[in-house]
Design an enzyme around this catalytic site. Structure first.
Site, PDB file in Angstrom:
ATOM      1  N   LYS A 186      -9.638  -4.838 -16.821  1.00  0.00           N
ATOM      2  CA  LYS A 186      -9.682  -4.670 -18.282  1.00  0.00           C
ATOM      3  C   LYS A 186     -10.276  -5.906 -18.949  1.00  0.00           C
ATOM      4  O   LYS A 186     -11.040  -5.792 -19.925  1.00  0.00           O
ATOM      5  CB  LYS A 186      -8.279  -4.404 -18.826  1.00  0.00           C
ATOM      6  CG  LYS A 186      -8.224  -4.218 -20.352  1.00  0.00           C
ATOM      7  CD  LYS A 186      -9.122  -3.080 -20.836  1.00  0.00           C
ATOM      8  CE  LYS A 186      -9.202  -2.986 -22.354  1.00  0.00           C
ATOM      9  NZ  LYS A 186      -7.960  -2.540 -22.990  1.00  0.00           N
ATOM     10  N   LYS A 254      -7.492 -11.481 -29.155  1.00  0.00           N
ATOM     11  CA  LYS A 254      -6.439 -11.675 -28.162  1.00  0.00           C
ATOM     12  C   LYS A 254      -6.970 -11.462 -26.751  1.00  0.00           C
ATOM     13  O   LYS A 254      -6.702 -12.245 -25.837  1.00  0.00           O
ATOM     14  CB  LYS A 254      -5.281 -10.718 -28.464  1.00  0.00           C
ATOM     15  CG  LYS A 254      -4.105 -10.786 -27.498  1.00  0.00           C
ATOM     16  CD  LYS A 254      -4.161  -9.749 -26.396  1.00  0.00           C
ATOM     17  CE  LYS A 254      -4.040  -8.328 -26.937  1.00  0.00           C
ATOM     18  NZ  LYS A 254      -3.982  -7.316 -25.839  1.00  0.00           N
TER      19      LYS A 254
END
Length: 308
Positions: A186, A254
């Protein structure tokens, strides 16, 4: 009751009804439609979220709302989390460890650091849980249309059992390695997505300011070697400067932190990634954190003195 017999009992309840008893925690932009798809697939879904909107949507879809994490988790075959950041996963997982029965399958769809995913797995396995990290890609449209890409870390047996759950919410599904590997993939995904948005933004500005028809130009790019899912899905909205969030810049910021830390841990140089991280940080500093990550176009415009 022994841990083994309790585990068999938990699994047996779900199998007897043809679906599974699922606790789903985190009913936001992504989690809400995902939980709804699981209801539609015949599972008994009990959800919890700190806000009322997701709970109301789940009830409307045929699921039920819990008053807290403990109620959502207790006596479930499968527990799922879809949360914004590491600290949220860690806080919820502390309750999962207390209230989930041994043998429960825990699936975390959140995007967090590989380090946290590995730690969660180790603690869960120690308590008798089976753990998969399964971050997703595809944004809100992918969640709504159940076509998410899901990259899974864990063991093959748990992955096989979870596959019907993944198939209810996603289209491209792969076991990519042991616990934590899903989060590594990811991170790579977000690296490519962020860099592609930055380059598409520059291409738009270049065409618009040199007299080319940017709309037709992007159509050509999308059909050639430069084509990508981002050009397929986002070129029209970027040209219109429509940055309604499907995945917010705040969240991509983030994720870029996760990417930079992962690269540091691996001692891998990612200069393009570092530049992309700075552009996304600039977008936040300019007050665009709540916009879709395609809003990187606003940073590109500002750098060229052509703010929209």
């Amino acid at each position: 009751m022994t841990a083994a017999s309790r585990s068999d009992s938990v699994r047996g309840r779900g199998q007897a009804t043809g679906g599974r008893r699922i606790g789903f925690i985190g009913l936001g932009i992504m989690g809400s439609p995902m939980a709804g798809h699981l209801v539609a697939a015949g599972h008994e879904v009990t959800g919890y979220d700190i806000g009322p909107t997701g709970l109301e949507k789940l009830k409307a879809a045929g699921g039920s709302a819990a008053s807290g994490v403990a109620e959502a988790v207790r006596d479930k075959d499968i527990v799922i989390t879809m949360l914004p950041q590491d600290e949220h996963v860690e806080a919820v997982f502390a309750d999962v460890l207390v209230h989930a029965a041994p043998g429960t399958l825990y699936i975390d769809f959140s995007t967090i650091t590989p380090k946290t995913a590995r730690s969660t797995a180790a603690r869960g396995i120690e308590k008798g849980l089976r753990v998969l990290d399964a971050p997703v890609s595809g944004g809100e449209p992918g969640a709504i249309n159940a076509v998410l890409s899901i990259m899974v870390g864990g063991n093959e047996a748990d992955f096989a059992e979870a596959t019907p759950i993944f198939e209810a919410v996603g289209k491209t599904i792969a076991l990519v390695g042991p616990n934590g590997a899903g989060q590594v993939v990811k991170a790579a995904n977000q690296l490519v997505v962020g860099g592609t948005y930055a380059l598409v933004a520059e291409a738009i500005l270049l065409m618009e300011n040199l007299g080319a028809d940017a709309e037709k130009g992007l159509d050509v790019l999308a059909g050639g070697l430069a084509g990508s899912k981002i050009l397929e899905l986002k070129r029209a909205s970027m040209l219109k400067r429509d940055f309604k969030p499907g995945f917010r810049i705040d969240l991509h910021h983030k994720d870029m932190g996760i990417i930079l830390q992962a690269a540091r841990d691996a001692e891998v140089s990612i200069p393009m990634g570092a530049l992309t991280a700075q552009l996304i940080a600039a977008a936040r500093a300019m007050g665009h954190g709540s916009l879709d990550h395609s809003g990187l176009l606003k940073v590109t415009e500002a750098l060229s003195g052509r703010e929209s």
